[in-house]
Design an enzyme around this catalytic site. Structure first.
Site, PDB file in Angstrom:
ATOM      1  N   ASN A   1       0.866  -1.185   0.000  1.00 28.20           N
ATOM      2  CA  ASN A   1       0.000   0.000   0.000  1.00 28.20           C
ATOM      3  C   ASN A   1       0.901   1.232   0.000  1.00 28.20           C
ATOM      4  O   ASN A   1       1.450   1.601   1.036  1.00 28.20           O
ATOM      5  CB  ASN A   1      -0.892  -0.013   1.252  1.00 28.20           C
ATOM      6  CG  ASN A   1      -1.744   1.251   1.364  1.00 28.20           C
ATOM      7  OD1 ASN A   1      -1.856   2.012   0.401  1.00 28.20           O
ATOM      8  ND2 ASN A   1      -2.330   1.479   2.527  1.00 28.20           N
ATOM      9  N   TRP A   2       1.051   1.819  -1.185  1.00 28.11           N
ATOM     10  CA  TRP A   2       1.942   2.987  -1.296  1.00 28.11           C
ATOM     11  C   TRP A   2       1.322   4.233  -0.664  1.00 28.11           C
ATOM     12  O   TRP A   2       1.983   5.258  -0.548  1.00 28.11           O
ATOM     13  CB  TRP A   2       2.263   3.279  -2.764  1.00 28.11           C
ATOM     14  CG  TRP A   2       3.149   2.259  -3.427  1.00 28.11           C
ATOM     15  CD1 TRP A   2       3.666   1.111  -2.866  1.00 28.11           C
ATOM     16  CD2 TRP A   2       3.646   2.297  -4.774  1.00 28.11           C
ATOM     17  NE1 TRP A   2       4.432   0.451  -3.783  1.00 28.11           N
ATOM     18  CE2 TRP A   2       4.444   1.141  -4.957  1.00 28.11           C
ATOM     19  CE3 TRP A   2       3.483   3.186  -5.830  1.00 28.11           C
ATOM     20  CZ2 TRP A   2       5.086   0.864  -6.170  1.00 28.11           C
ATOM     21  CZ3 TRP A   2       4.126   2.899  -7.047  1.00 28.11           C
ATOM     22  CH2 TRP A   2       4.920   1.758  -7.203  1.00 28.11           C
ATOM     23  N   LYS A   3       0.075   4.174  -0.306  1.00 32.16           N
ATOM     24  CA  LYS A   3      -0.652   5.349   0.204  1.00 32.16           C
ATOM     25  C   LYS A   3      -0.465   6.521  -0.783  1.00 32.16           C
ATOM     26  O   LYS A   3      -0.381   6.296  -1.977  1.00 32.16           O
ATOM     27  CB  LYS A   3      -0.192   5.703   1.612  1.00 32.16           C
ATOM     28  CG  LYS A   3      -0.183   4.496   2.553  1.00 32.16           C
ATOM     29  CD  LYS A   3      -0.079   4.887   3.980  1.00 32.16           C
ATOM     30  CE  LYS A   3       0.084   3.642   4.832  1.00 32.16           C
ATOM     31  NZ  LYS A   3      -0.166   3.879   6.232  1.00 32.16           N
TER      32      LYS A   3
ATOM     33  N   HIS B   1      -9.715   1.036   4.606  1.00 33.40           N
ATOM     34  CA  HIS B   1      -8.451   1.232   5.333  1.00 33.40           C
ATOM     35  C   HIS B   1      -8.714   2.183   6.497  1.00 33.40           C
ATOM     36  O   HIS B   1      -9.537   3.104   6.386  1.00 33.40           O
ATOM     37  CB  HIS B   1      -7.400   1.810   4.374  1.00 33.40           C
ATOM     38  CG  HIS B   1      -6.030   1.833   4.972  1.00 33.40           C
ATOM     39  ND1 HIS B   1      -5.640   2.808   5.867  1.00 33.40           N
ATOM     40  CD2 HIS B   1      -4.958   0.997   4.833  1.00 33.40           C
ATOM     41  CE1 HIS B   1      -4.388   2.571   6.235  1.00 33.40           C
ATOM     42  NE2 HIS B   1      -3.952   1.479   5.623  1.00 33.40           N
TER      43      HIS B   1
ATOM     44  N   GLU C   1      -7.203   4.660   7.540  1.00 31.71           N
ATOM     45  CA  GLU C   1      -7.036   6.082   7.209  1.00 31.71           C
ATOM     46  C   GLU C   1      -8.263   6.614   6.480  1.00 31.71           C
ATOM     47  O   GLU C   1      -8.592   7.803   6.578  1.00 31.71           O
ATOM     48  CB  GLU C   1      -5.743   6.274   6.390  1.00 31.71           C
ATOM     49  CG  GLU C   1      -4.519   6.112   7.284  1.00 31.71           C
ATOM     50  CD  GLU C   1      -3.265   5.618   6.584  1.00 31.71           C
ATOM     51  OE1 GLU C   1      -3.207   5.649   5.350  1.00 31.71           O
ATOM     52  OE2 GLU C   1      -2.343   5.180   7.304  1.00 31.71           O
TER      53      GLU C   1
ATOM     54  N   GLU D   1      -5.787  -4.779  10.739  1.00 29.19           N
ATOM     55  CA  GLU D   1      -4.806  -3.706  10.864  1.00 29.19           C
ATOM     56  C   GLU D   1      -5.096  -2.897  12.122  1.00 29.19           C
ATOM     57  O   GLU D   1      -5.889  -1.934  12.080  1.00 29.19           O
ATOM     58  CB  GLU D   1      -4.878  -2.785   9.653  1.00 29.19           C
ATOM     59  CG  GLU D   1      -4.502  -3.450   8.354  1.00 29.19           C
ATOM     60  CD  GLU D   1      -3.829  -2.471   7.413  1.00 29.19           C
ATOM     61  OE1 GLU D   1      -2.678  -2.709   7.062  1.00 29.19           O
ATOM     62  OE2 GLU D   1      -4.438  -1.455   7.074  1.00 29.19           O
TER      63      GLU D   1
ATOM     64  N   GLY E   1       2.000   2.500  10.805  1.00 32.25           N
ATOM     65  CA  GLY E   1       2.940   3.618  10.651  1.00 32.25           C
ATOM     66  C   GLY E   1       3.591   4.060  11.948  1.00 32.25           C
ATOM     67  O   GLY E   1       4.199   5.130  12.000  1.00 32.25           O
TER      68      GLY E   1
ATOM     69  N   SER F   1       3.064  -1.855  10.644  1.00 32.38           N
ATOM     70  CA  SER F   1       4.510  -1.811  10.893  1.00 32.38           C
ATOM     71  C   SER F   1       5.218  -3.127  10.589  1.00 32.38           C
ATOM     72  O   SER F   1       6.120  -3.547  11.315  1.00 32.38           O
ATOM     73  CB  SER F   1       4.788  -1.355  12.332  1.00 32.38           C
ATOM     74  OG  SER F   1       4.326  -0.031  12.516  1.00 32.38           O
TER      75      SER F   1
ATOM     76  N   GLY G   1       2.614  -0.974   4.471  1.00 31.16           N
ATOM     77  CA  GLY G   1       2.620   0.440   4.105  1.00 31.16           C
ATOM     78  C   GLY G   1       4.045   0.926   3.903  1.00 31.16           C
ATOM     79  O   GLY G   1       4.649   0.739   2.836  1.00 31.16           O
ATOM     80  N   GLY G   2       4.626   1.520   4.935  1.00 26.63           N
ATOM     81  CA  GLY G   2       5.945   2.150   4.842  1.00 26.63           C
ATOM     82  C   GLY G   2       7.008   1.279   4.192  1.00 26.63           C
ATOM     83  O   GLY G   2       7.752   1.733   3.313  1.00 26.63           O
TER      84      GLY G   2
HETATM   85  C1  PEP Z   1      -0.955   0.284   5.973  1.00 28.37           C
HETATM   86  O1  PEP Z   1      -0.874   1.332   5.363  1.00 28.37           O
HETATM   87  O2  PEP Z   1      -1.928  -0.444   5.763  1.00 28.37           O
HETATM   88  C2  PEP Z   1       0.093  -0.082   6.916  1.00 28.37           C
HETATM   89  C3  PEP Z   1      -0.013  -1.227   7.527  1.00 28.37           C
HETATM   90  O3  PEP Z   1       1.123   0.794   7.073  1.00 28.37           O
HETATM   91  P1  PEP Z   1       2.529   0.486   7.797  1.00 28.37           P
HETATM   92  O4  PEP Z   1       3.043  -0.817   7.248  1.00 28.37           O
HETATM   93  O5  PEP Z   1       3.403   1.638   7.460  1.00 28.37           O
HETATM   94  O6  PEP Z   1       2.261   0.371   9.272  1.00 28.37           O
END
Ligand code: PEP
Length: 254
Positions: free
Chosen positions: A12-14, A99, A101, A171, A177, A216, A237-238
């Site tokens: 997930n590049w967001k 998600h 967010e 999640e 994040g 994370s 994500g990151g």
């Molecule tokens: C996400 O965006 O769904 C996520 C899990 O982000 P991260 O891996 O950065 O915690």
């Protein structure tokens, strides 16, 4: 017979990226994962890069395209929105629905997330529907209640007929994040709750539905969480923006 669920790793590049970044990141990821044929890899860039990423991954059937969101509506006066049929046109196979967010910054409700999940399935795309509790909810012992409420909205809307087409992602909001991943046991406990809840509607879906963990995930902690019985992959994500990290996570899934 025990169901074998092939692991899935979703990037997930967001709201990150640019054409040159997409090109170089994918070149490295495709090269670093070229021998991994027992993991499904899904890349979810921002909408404007979907078509471009579709072209970059076209020769790699193990890698699929996903969107980060979709409208619950099929067409009409919804400025700025993108429908699931448009995502299909762009080459998507998957759509992330609900998600945290989106729930947090765009006030998406459980019911809306459930409608998006169905809108996705109606276009023969695969929803990856996210659930998870906040830190406050976990600390006050509400994790099960919150996750079951979020799952129930999807179960109700999909019914027995559609539920086996949903991939769920657990999640925990406090892990996204933050660098503070759930422990493998914490993830497994909630994944079991989710699978049991799905089983209340359909035993067949409970056995076949993938449940991903997100929050994370890195190259260092992926193997431990992926070793849990009910963890079928990761939503990343990151670390999906760093080719070396993302490749490590994909390798941990094989
Ligand atoms: C996400 O965006 O769904 C996520 C899990 O982000 P991260 O891996 O950065 O915690």
């Amino acid at each position: 017979m025990t169901e074998v669920r092939q692991k899935m790793i979703v990037a997930n590049w967001k709201m990150n990226g640019a054409f040159d970044m997409a090109y170089s990141l994918l070149e490295e990821v495709l090269d670093g994962t070229r021998n991994l044929d027992r993991v499904d890899i899904v890349i979810c860039p921002p909408y404007v890069y979907l078509h471009y990423v579709a072209q970059l991954i076209a020769a790699n059937p193990r890698v699929s395209l996903g969107a980060q969101n979709c409208s619950e509506h099929s067409a009409g006066a919804y400025t700025g929105e993108v429908s699931s049929s448009m995502l299909k046109d762009a080459g998507c196979k998957y759509v992330i629905c609900g998600h945290s967010e989106r729930r947090q910054y765009h006030a998406e409700t459980d019911a809306e997330v459930a409608r998006k999940t169905v809108a996705t399935i109606e276009q023969h795309l695969a929803p990856i529907t996210c659930v998870g509790e906040t830190l406050e909810e976990r600390q006050s012992g509400k994790t099960r209640m919150v996750v079951e409420r979020q799952i129930d909205a999807v179960l109700e809307r999909c019914g027995r007929e559609l539920i086996d087409q949903v991939t769920f992602a657990y999640e925990p909001v406090w892990a996204i994040g933050t660098g503070r991943s759930a422990t493998p046991d914490e993830a497994q406990d909630v994944h079991r709750i989710i699978r049991t809840r799905i089983g209340g509607l359909s035993e067949r879906a409970a056995a076949s539905c993938k449940i991903l963990y997100g929050g994370s995930v890195t190259g260092d902690n992926a193997a431990a969480v992926l070793s849990q019985a009910d963890v079928d992959g990761c939503l990343v994500g990151g670390a999906s923006l760093k080719s070396a990290q993302f490749i490590e996570i994909c390798k941990a899934a094989v």
